[in-house]
Design a protein around this motif. Structure first.
Motif, PDB file in Angstrom:
ATOM      1  N   ARG A 130       0.802  -1.223   0.000  1.00  0.00           N
ATOM      2  CA  ARG A 130       0.000   0.000   0.000  1.00  0.00           C
ATOM      3  C   ARG A 130       0.835   1.273   0.000  1.00  0.00           C
ATOM      4  O   ARG A 130       0.571   2.196  -0.772  1.00  0.00           O
ATOM      5  N   SER A 131       1.841   1.325   0.857  1.00  0.00           N
ATOM      6  CA  SER A 131       2.646   2.550   0.921  1.00  0.00           C
ATOM      7  C   SER A 131       3.493   2.728  -0.337  1.00  0.00           C
ATOM      8  O   SER A 131       3.757   3.849  -0.760  1.00  0.00           O
ATOM      9  N   GLN A 132       3.914   1.626  -0.962  1.00  0.00           N
ATOM     10  CA  GLN A 132       4.654   1.726  -2.220  1.00  0.00           C
ATOM     11  C   GLN A 132       3.750   2.226  -3.353  1.00  0.00           C
ATOM     12  O   GLN A 132       4.156   3.067  -4.162  1.00  0.00           O
ATOM     13  N   MET A 133       2.514   1.720  -3.404  1.00  0.00           N
ATOM     14  CA  MET A 133       1.573   2.212  -4.418  1.00  0.00           C
ATOM     15  C   MET A 133       1.282   3.689  -4.181  1.00  0.00           C
ATOM     16  O   MET A 133       1.281   4.498  -5.121  1.00  0.00           O
ATOM     17  N   SER A 134       1.051   4.058  -2.921  1.00  0.00           N
ATOM     18  CA  SER A 134       0.758   5.449  -2.585  1.00  0.00           C
ATOM     19  C   SER A 134       1.902   6.366  -3.000  1.00  0.00           C
ATOM     20  O   SER A 134       1.676   7.444  -3.554  1.00  0.00           O
ATOM     21  N   THR A 135       3.117   5.932  -2.739  1.00  0.00           N
ATOM     22  CA  THR A 135       4.291   6.734  -3.092  1.00  0.00           C
ATOM     23  C   THR A 135       4.390   6.920  -4.598  1.00  0.00           C
ATOM     24  O   THR A 135       4.635   8.031  -5.081  1.00  0.00           O
ATOM     25  N   ALA A 136       4.178   5.861  -5.357  1.00  0.00           N
ATOM     26  CA  ALA A 136       4.248   5.955  -6.822  1.00  0.00           C
ATOM     27  C   ALA A 136       3.200   6.931  -7.353  1.00  0.00           C
ATOM     28  O   ALA A 136       3.502   7.798  -8.187  1.00  0.00           O
ATOM     29  N   PHE A 137       1.972   6.820  -6.862  1.00  0.00           N
ATOM     30  CA  PHE A 137       0.923   7.739  -7.323  1.00  0.00           C
ATOM     31  C   PHE A 137       1.184   9.168  -6.850  1.00  0.00           C
ATOM     32  O   PHE A 137       0.900  10.121  -7.573  1.00  0.00           O
ATOM     33  N   ALA A 138       1.757   9.325  -5.659  1.00  0.00           N
ATOM     34  CA  ALA A 138       2.089  10.667  -5.165  1.00  0.00           C
ATOM     35  C   ALA A 138       3.186  11.298  -6.024  1.00  0.00           C
ATOM     36  O   ALA A 138       3.126  12.501  -6.326  1.00  0.00           O
ATOM     37  N   GLU A 139       4.160  10.501  -6.425  1.00  0.00           N
ATOM     38  CA  GLU A 139       5.217  11.023  -7.293  1.00  0.00           C
ATOM     39  C   GLU A 139       4.633  11.490  -8.629  1.00  0.00           C
ATOM     40  O   GLU A 139       5.009  12.543  -9.148  1.00  0.00           O
ATOM     41  N   ARG A 140       3.700  10.718  -9.164  1.00  0.00           N
ATOM     42  CA  ARG A 140       3.050  11.112 -10.422  1.00  0.00           C
ATOM     43  C   ARG A 140       2.207  12.374 -10.217  1.00  0.00           C
ATOM     44  O   ARG A 140       2.255  13.300 -11.024  1.00  0.00           O
ATOM     45  N   GLU A 141       1.457  12.402  -9.129  1.00  0.00           N
ATOM     46  CA  GLU A 141       0.594  13.555  -8.830  1.00  0.00           C
ATOM     47  C   GLU A 141       1.444  14.817  -8.664  1.00  0.00           C
ATOM     48  O   GLU A 141       1.107  15.880  -9.181  1.00  0.00           O
ATOM     49  N   ARG A 142       2.538  14.700  -7.947  1.00  0.00           N
ATOM     50  CA  ARG A 142       3.445  15.834  -7.733  1.00  0.00           C
ATOM     51  C   ARG A 142       3.963  16.360  -9.077  1.00  0.00           C
ATOM     52  O   ARG A 142       3.973  17.563  -9.319  1.00  0.00           O
ATOM     53  N   ALA A 143       4.375  15.461  -9.959  1.00  0.00           N
ATOM     54  CA  ALA A 143       4.877  15.863 -11.276  1.00  0.00           C
ATOM     55  C   ALA A 143       3.772  16.483 -12.126  1.00  0.00           C
ATOM     56  O   ALA A 143       3.974  17.530 -12.758  1.00  0.00           O
ATOM     57  N   ASP A 144       2.596  15.853 -12.138  1.00  0.00           N
ATOM     58  CA  ASP A 144       1.481  16.363 -12.945  1.00  0.00           C
ATOM     59  C   ASP A 144       1.065  17.768 -12.520  1.00  0.00           C
ATOM     60  O   ASP A 144       0.613  18.556 -13.338  1.00  0.00           O
ATOM     61  N   ARG A 145       1.208  18.068 -11.239  1.00  0.00           N
ATOM     62  CA  ARG A 145       0.812  19.386 -10.720  1.00  0.00           C
ATOM     63  C   ARG A 145       1.969  20.382 -10.686  1.00  0.00           C
ATOM     64  O   ARG A 145       1.790  21.515 -10.254  1.00  0.00           O
ATOM     65  N   GLY A 146       3.154  19.943 -11.100  1.00  0.00           N
ATOM     66  CA  GLY A 146       4.311  20.829 -11.111  1.00  0.00           C
ATOM     67  C   GLY A 146       4.765  21.236  -9.714  1.00  0.00           C
ATOM     68  O   GLY A 146       5.218  22.353  -9.492  1.00  0.00           O
ATOM     69  N   LEU A 147       4.671  20.310  -8.774  1.00  0.00           N
ATOM     70  CA  LEU A 147       5.011  20.607  -7.378  1.00  0.00           C
ATOM     71  C   LEU A 147       6.309  19.928  -6.936  1.00  0.00           C
ATOM     72  O   LEU A 147       6.520  19.698  -5.747  1.00  0.00           O
ATOM     73  N   GLU A 148       7.201  19.640  -7.884  1.00  0.00           N
ATOM     74  CA  GLU A 148       8.421  18.909  -7.560  1.00  0.00           C
ATOM     75  C   GLU A 148       9.257  19.591  -6.484  1.00  0.00           C
ATOM     76  O   GLU A 148       9.868  18.926  -5.653  1.00  0.00           O
ATOM     77  N   THR A 149       9.314  20.923  -6.484  1.00  0.00           N
ATOM     78  CA  THR A 149      10.119  21.626  -5.479  1.00  0.00           C
ATOM     79  C   THR A 149       9.326  21.947  -4.219  1.00  0.00           C
ATOM     80  O   THR A 149       9.917  22.260  -3.184  1.00  0.00           O
ATOM     81  N   GLU A 150       8.008  21.855  -4.291  1.00  0.00           N
ATOM     82  CA  GLU A 150       7.162  22.213  -3.152  1.00  0.00           C
ATOM     83  C   GLU A 150       6.772  21.038  -2.264  1.00  0.00           C
ATOM     84  O   GLU A 150       6.346  21.226  -1.136  1.00  0.00           O
TER      85      GLU A 150
END
Length: 143
Positions: free
Chosen positions: A18-38
């Protein structure tokens, strides 16, 4: 926007599903929203497994993720206390000092280990919705 990134942790016992899936989707979400530095993303478990569960690796490929080479890791209370948000997966014995000011959420997800593919997909879909909603909140906070 703050100069200090928002720290988000996804944790469970084994850090193998679960935490690995969550992390993968969070990484994608962060990139899609342009929040890599935030936004900074952490993941780990209290008693990490040797590898990510095979059924999780299998169904995450369907979403374009290769988790085969990810290694479950231990996460410390100190790391968690430094976070703004901590999402636990329903199996945590996490005890953080309320004074730490961490927003802890228990997503109460079923364990995918040993489940059939359809059940793991259902868990994955719950995770996608939870991660999306969390990033909506973070994005709102950052504005």
């Amino acid at each position: 926007m703050s100069a200090t990134p928002v720290r988000v942790a996804f944790m469970c016992v084994q850090n193998a599903g679960r935490s690995q899936m969550s992390t993968a989707f969070a990484e994608r979400e962060r990139a899609d929203r342009g929040l890599e530095t935030e936004v900074e993303i952490l993941t780990g478990g209290t008693h990490p497994a040797a590898h990510v569960h095979e059924e999780v690796v299998e169904i995450m490929v369907e979403e374009g993720f290769d988790l085969q080479d990810r290694t479950p890791r231990e996460i410390t209370t100190e790391e968690l206390a430094s976070c703004d948000y901590v999402a636990t997966m329903g199996c945590s014995t996490l005890e953080l000092d309320p004074a730490a000011g961490v927003d802890v959420r228990d997503w109460a997800l079923a364990d995918p280990d040993g489940q059939d593919v359809e059940r793991v997909r259902e868990i994955r879909d719950e995770i996608v919705a939870n991660v999306h909603a969390l990033f909506d909140e973070i994005e709102e906070e950052l504005q």
